[in-house]
Design an enzyme around this catalytic site. Structure first.
Site, PDB file in Angstrom:
ATOM      1  N   TYR A 107       0.772  -1.182   0.036  1.00  0.00           N
ATOM      2  CA  TYR A 107       0.068  -0.067   0.045  1.00  0.00           C
ATOM      3  C   TYR A 107       0.814   1.388  -0.182  1.00  0.00           C
ATOM      4  CZ  TYR A 107      -4.512  -2.296  -0.140  1.00  0.00           C
ATOM      5  OH  TYR A 107      -5.710  -2.646  -0.366  1.00  0.00           O
ATOM      6  N   LYS A 124       3.238 -15.036  -0.432  1.00  0.00           N
ATOM      7  CA  LYS A 124       3.449 -15.565  -1.793  1.00  0.00           C
ATOM      8  C   LYS A 124       5.051 -15.908  -1.947  1.00  0.00           C
ATOM      9  CE  LYS A 124       2.282 -16.510  -6.097  1.00  0.00           C
ATOM     10  NZ  LYS A 124       1.740 -17.681  -6.324  1.00  0.00           N
TER      11      LYS A 124
END
Length: 362
Positions: free
Chosen positions: A139, A192
């Site tokens: 972000y 991930k």
């Protein structure tokens, strides 16, 4: 709350309408909180109105004025309505919710997703909580000390920096593991690391390190893409899911829809000392003023806020008020009363009155 000599002391809560359907769902939430607080034997809430969004632009020329930020630093907790920053003037498109989270250090975003009896859900057995790290990750508006984590070196090239720190991973892991202890004692770490080994790999590894302090909680992990597939296929298998900012945002929207609607998706943004109730859904400007918006998500968020205050202060009456709100909303849905997004016929006001009437029922 009880003050000196046993006198009742009001909860002092900020209240921010926001944009679009914000004024309607915030008013509906205040009404339910007031009812529950009274039913629990507490003094009436001392509401502190504050401005963001279009109202703040009209009053101060700023969607998140300094007056609001200063007032928030004086409060322990507040309710934030949705904002529509995409419609702000081009030079003012700050997202007030994200800016508040960053400035006041609200590092944890707790997002439950559970199906209700009486509400048609894609996943009727879903009952989980996504614990989203709120301060960094991908972000760009909050992961740098100053400025943005996005860059555009040429007209045809855009770049983004993701920031993952050990400190942020540790504190969000503690949030998730403590929460799991009060539920079904299972935490799933989302990452991930197969393609982002340094950033999301650090997130995964630090969560496992912190988990050694919680031997009673079972911890496993999933790649984010696999996690999305598992949520669709077998959502009832999961308890508490902890994820970095972007992954947590995406997965919680998916979980909200699986439970019936984003109109049911509550959230709490918190640090160790402050908390902000904020529904997951947006401002839905097309619905504004039509008395059709579903207020349940913000009402449930307010219940989370009261429970956070109750735990922090050890106040059973505030805990009772939170329980009353959640039970009343569940009973209203079970009675077949719902707003249009859930296939019902109730208006915002009608749904709220039905919830208020059930606050006193056991």
């Amino acid at each position: 709350m009880v003050g000196v000599n046993g006198a009742k002391v009001s909860l002092r809560l900020g209240v921010i309408d926001g944009d679009g359907i914000g004024p309607e769902v915030v008013a509906a939430t205040r009404a339910v909180v007031d009812e529950a607080v009274g039913a629990a034997g507490l003094a009436p809430v001392d509401w502190v109105p504050l401005l963001i969004g279009h109202d703040a632009i009209a009053a101060y020329g700023d969607p998140l004025p300094e007056q609001t930020m200063v007032a928030l630093t004086d409060l322990d907790a507040w309710i934030l309505g949705p904002h529509d920053n995409a419609s702000y003037p081009t030079d003012m498109r700050v997202a007030p919710g994200g800016a508040i989270r960053k400035r006041l250090g609200l590092y944890a975003n707790i997002r439950p997703a559970a199906a209700f009896a009486g509400v048609r859900a894609v996943a009727p057995d879903i009952d989980l909580v996504i614990v989203r790290e709120n301060s960094e990750g991908f972000y760009a508006d909050r992961n740098m000390f100053a400025g943005s984590g996005e860059f555009r070196p040429t007209e045809d090239v855009a770049m983004a920096v993701a920031v993952i720190t050990r400190q942020a991973c540790e504190r969000i892991a503690h949030q998730a593991l403590r929460l799991a202890r009060g539920r079904r004692k299972r935490v799933t770490v989302v990452h991930k690391a197969n393609v982002l080994p340094m950033t999301t790999g650090l997130f995964r590894d630090v969560c496992y390190e912190v988990a050694t302090q919680y031997p009673d909680v079972r911890v496993d992990d999933e790649h984010v893409d696999a996690m999305a597939a598992h949520l669709v296929r077998e959502p009832g298998a999961y308890d508490v899911i902890v994820a970095e900012n972007l992954f947590g945002d995406i997965l919680s929207d998916l979980a909200g829809e699986l439970s019936g609607s984003l109109g049911l998706a509550p959230s709490l943004n918190c640090s160790d000392t402050r908390a902000m109730a904020q529904a997951v859904h947006g401002a839905a400007p097309g619905l504004a003023g039509h008395n059709r918006a579903n207020p349940a998500a913000l009402q449930l968020s307010a219940a989370m806020l009261l429970r956070w205050l109750a735990v922090r202060d050890g106040d059973r009456a505030v805990h009772d008020a939170a329980d009353r709100i959640e039970r009343a909303i569940a009973a209203t849905f079970a009675a077949g009363i719902a707003t249009a997004d859930l296939g019902g016929l109730a208006s915002t006001g009608e749904f709220t009155e039905q919830v208020r009437a059930r606050v006193y029922r056991r």
